[in-house]
Scaffold this motif. Structure first.
Motif, mmCIF file in Angstrom:
data_model
loop_
_atom_site.group_PDB
_atom_site.id
_atom_site.type_symbol
_atom_site.label_atom_id
_atom_site.label_comp_id
_atom_site.label_asym_id
_atom_site.label_seq_id
_atom_site.Cartn_x
_atom_site.Cartn_y
_atom_site.Cartn_z
ATOM 1 N N UNK A 180 0.783 -1.301 -0.085
ATOM 2 C CA UNK A 180 0.107 0.073 0.282
ATOM 3 C C UNK A 180 0.822 1.339 -0.010
ATOM 4 N N UNK A 181 1.957 1.185 0.715
ATOM 5 C CA UNK A 181 2.968 2.490 0.772
ATOM 6 C C UNK A 181 3.488 2.617 -0.585
ATOM 7 N N UNK A 182 3.726 1.512 -1.364
ATOM 8 C CA UNK A 182 4.367 1.622 -2.541
ATOM 9 C C UNK A 182 3.690 2.333 -3.619
ATOM 10 N N UNK A 183 2.103 2.446 -3.362
ATOM 11 C CA UNK A 183 1.282 3.037 -4.331
ATOM 12 C C UNK A 183 1.441 4.789 -4.267
ATOM 13 N N UNK A 184 1.928 5.073 -3.067
ATOM 14 C CA UNK A 184 2.206 6.489 -2.892
ATOM 15 C C UNK A 184 3.575 6.901 -3.576
ATOM 16 N N UNK A 185 4.530 6.104 -3.712
ATOM 17 C CA UNK A 185 5.842 6.266 -4.460
ATOM 18 C C UNK A 185 5.602 6.820 -6.194
ATOM 19 N N UNK A 186 6.312 7.563 -6.503
ATOM 20 C CA UNK A 186 6.439 8.205 -7.681
ATOM 21 C C UNK A 186 7.595 7.433 -8.608
ATOM 22 N N UNK A 187 7.114 6.781 -9.377
ATOM 23 C CA UNK A 187 8.394 5.679 -10.355
ATOM 24 C C UNK A 187 9.165 6.790 -10.883
ATOM 25 N N UNK A 188 10.397 6.377 -11.078
ATOM 26 C CA UNK A 188 11.402 7.162 -11.688
ATOM 27 C C UNK A 188 10.926 7.199 -13.204
ATOM 28 N N UNK A 189 10.937 8.406 -13.945
ATOM 29 C CA UNK A 189 10.884 9.028 -14.843
ATOM 30 C C UNK A 189 9.115 9.402 -15.024
ATOM 31 N N UNK A 190 8.675 9.375 -13.889
ATOM 32 C CA UNK A 190 7.127 9.452 -13.828
ATOM 33 C C UNK A 190 6.826 10.944 -13.066
ATOM 34 N N UNK A 191 5.620 11.316 -13.322
ATOM 35 C CA UNK A 191 5.290 12.658 -12.710
ATOM 36 C C UNK A 191 4.409 12.323 -11.545
ATOM 37 N N UNK A 211 2.297 9.323 -8.939
ATOM 38 C CA UNK A 211 2.352 8.067 -8.182
ATOM 39 C C UNK A 211 1.389 7.173 -8.798
ATOM 40 N N UNK A 212 1.805 5.911 -8.500
ATOM 41 C CA UNK A 212 1.189 4.565 -8.945
ATOM 42 C C UNK A 212 -0.445 5.071 -8.483
ATOM 43 N N UNK A 213 -0.857 5.246 -7.283
ATOM 44 C CA UNK A 213 -2.145 5.534 -6.810
ATOM 45 C C UNK A 213 -2.721 6.738 -7.599
ATOM 46 N N UNK A 214 -2.027 7.511 -7.999
ATOM 47 C CA UNK A 214 -2.727 8.631 -8.956
ATOM 48 C C UNK A 214 -3.189 8.083 -10.075
ATOM 49 N N UNK A 215 -2.556 7.298 -10.900
ATOM 50 C CA UNK A 215 -2.480 6.604 -12.080
ATOM 51 C C UNK A 215 -3.740 5.530 -12.002
ATOM 52 N N UNK A 261 -4.461 14.170 -2.183
ATOM 53 C CA UNK A 261 -3.233 14.210 -2.799
ATOM 54 C C UNK A 261 -2.145 13.081 -2.235
ATOM 55 N N UNK A 262 -1.280 12.298 -2.959
ATOM 56 C CA UNK A 262 -0.438 11.269 -2.413
ATOM 57 C C UNK A 262 0.520 11.749 -1.303
ATOM 58 N N UNK A 263 0.971 13.218 -1.632
ATOM 59 C CA UNK A 263 1.992 13.661 -0.925
ATOM 60 C C UNK A 263 1.523 13.925 0.623
ATOM 61 N N UNK A 264 0.348 14.278 0.545
ATOM 62 C CA UNK A 264 -0.475 14.370 1.993
ATOM 63 C C UNK A 264 -0.823 13.267 2.734
#
Length: 357
Positions: free
Chosen positions: A195-206, A208-212, A264-267
């Motif tokens: 679940x925490x991984x969903x909040x990470x922004x993959x390299x080269x992307x703007x 997070x996976x959750x946003x997508x 927002x994922x950052x929040x």
């Protein structure tokens, strides 16, 4: 603990008279029946009888005794004085001049009417508020109003606004914290990490996976249909379909999922472990159903707007192509029908007898 959910205006209106009272409201709430008059009758002086009646009627209307009975609205004092045949309502200004009179009267009324002190029911009210907050997820003001109604129904004297607001805030926070911890404890370490991984922004992307994965289809096309199916498969592939979230009320789960879908994922990353895990779990559980529904809705639109519409257009074109042939055939049929009609008329006339000349 924060109790700022009550505005200054709301706090001022709590347990207080409105600016004006209609005659209908006076008759409904401040009418003295025979039992009331019996309580008032043994008070010797007019101002004491009127003051006692003011306190008796006010506690029924407000749910608490007025700090200063002399501050009762003029129309209330006049209506009560009219019933008690006291011709000068202004005598109320003398009520309570002798220390303890108003307090003594309040004690008599409380005993006679069966009103209880707030301290007697604090534990019971706390349990009721906790259950309501756990089940409904109501906001603090809604819980506050519900608590006032609960107290009034049970003839409990209302406490000060701050005291009740603090109790409401405490019960609501406790129920919310228990909600987060309950959902957090449904997960193992690997699931929390996923679940925490969903909040990470993959390299080269703007994003997070959750946003997508929480972004629904926005176009009606074949490629969009493929993306919708892949999105549903990805969400279901996270492996949370087997987590039994029915241990918490559906309304609370829906409340958390709305925050997770919109926040927002950052929040979300800045929340504590239990709140973050609970919010993300509720969000994924919601998206599991939502993603499948989005794909089915898109398929329905594609079938109706693309495939069926194309078939209808092709059918219409085919009809247009056949129209010239249909016109020629119709003309021939009309001509043949005309010939048959003439022959029928000739045959009928030939069978009719000829008149002699």
């Amino acid at each position: 603990m924060a109790v700022e959910f009550l505005s200054d205006e709301q706090a001022a209106e709590y347990g207080a008279f409105p600016a004006t009272l209609s005659r209908g409201e006076l008759e409904r709430y401040f009418f003295l029946d025979d039992a009331d008059r019996e309580l008032v009758r043994d008070k010797r002086r007019p101002h004491n009888r009127l003051g006692f009646a003011v306190q008796l009627a006010s506690v029924r209307y407000l749910g608490r005794f007025m700090p200063d009975p002399q501050q009762v609205p003029t129309e209330v004092a006049e209506y009560l004085a009219e019933q008690l045949e006291i011709f000068d309502p202004s005598c109320l200004k003398d009520y309570g001049e002798r220390d303890g009179t108003a307090r003594t009267h309040a004690g008599e009324i409380q005993k006679a009417e069966g009103w209880r002190d707030f301290s007697e029911v604090t534990s019971e009210l706390s349990e009721w508020l906790d259950a309501r907050a756990w089940t409904t997820g109501d906001g603090p003001k809604a819980l506050f109003d519900a608590a006032v109604g609960w107290l009034r129904e049970r003839k409990v004297l209302l406490p000060g606004a701050t005291r009740l607001a603090r109790l409401v805030g405490s019960c609501r926070e406790a129920a919310t914290q228990r909600l987060w911890e309950t959902l957090h404890d449904l997960l193992d370490d690997d699931q929390r990490a996923a679940l925490d991984g969903l909040l990470e922004v993959p390299e080269g992307h703007r994003h997070s996976r959750l946003d997508r994965i929480r972004r629904p289809p926005t176009r009606v096309s074949g490629p969009a249909m493929v993306d919708a199916l892949q999105r549903a498969a990805e969400i279901l592939g996270l492996g949370f379909a087997e987590v039994d979230t029915e241990v918490v009320p559906p309304r609370r789960l829906a409340e958390l999922s709305r925050y997770g879908v919109q926040g927002k994922a950052a929040l979300l990353r800045r929340h504590g472990d239990s709140r973050r895990a609970a919010t993300l779990l509720a969000t994924v559980v919601y998206l599991q159903t939502r993603a499948v529904d989005d794909a089915l809705d898109l398929l329905d639109v594609l079938i109706s707007s693309k495939l069926l519409a194309r078939a209808e257009r092709a059918s219409a074109k085919e009809k247009l192509r056949t129209l010239p042939r249909l016109g020629k055939a119709s003309a021939k049929l009309a001509a043949a029908f005309g010939v048959l009609l003439e022959m029928a008329q000739f045959s009928r006339s030939s069978r009719e007898p000829q008149s002699s000349g």
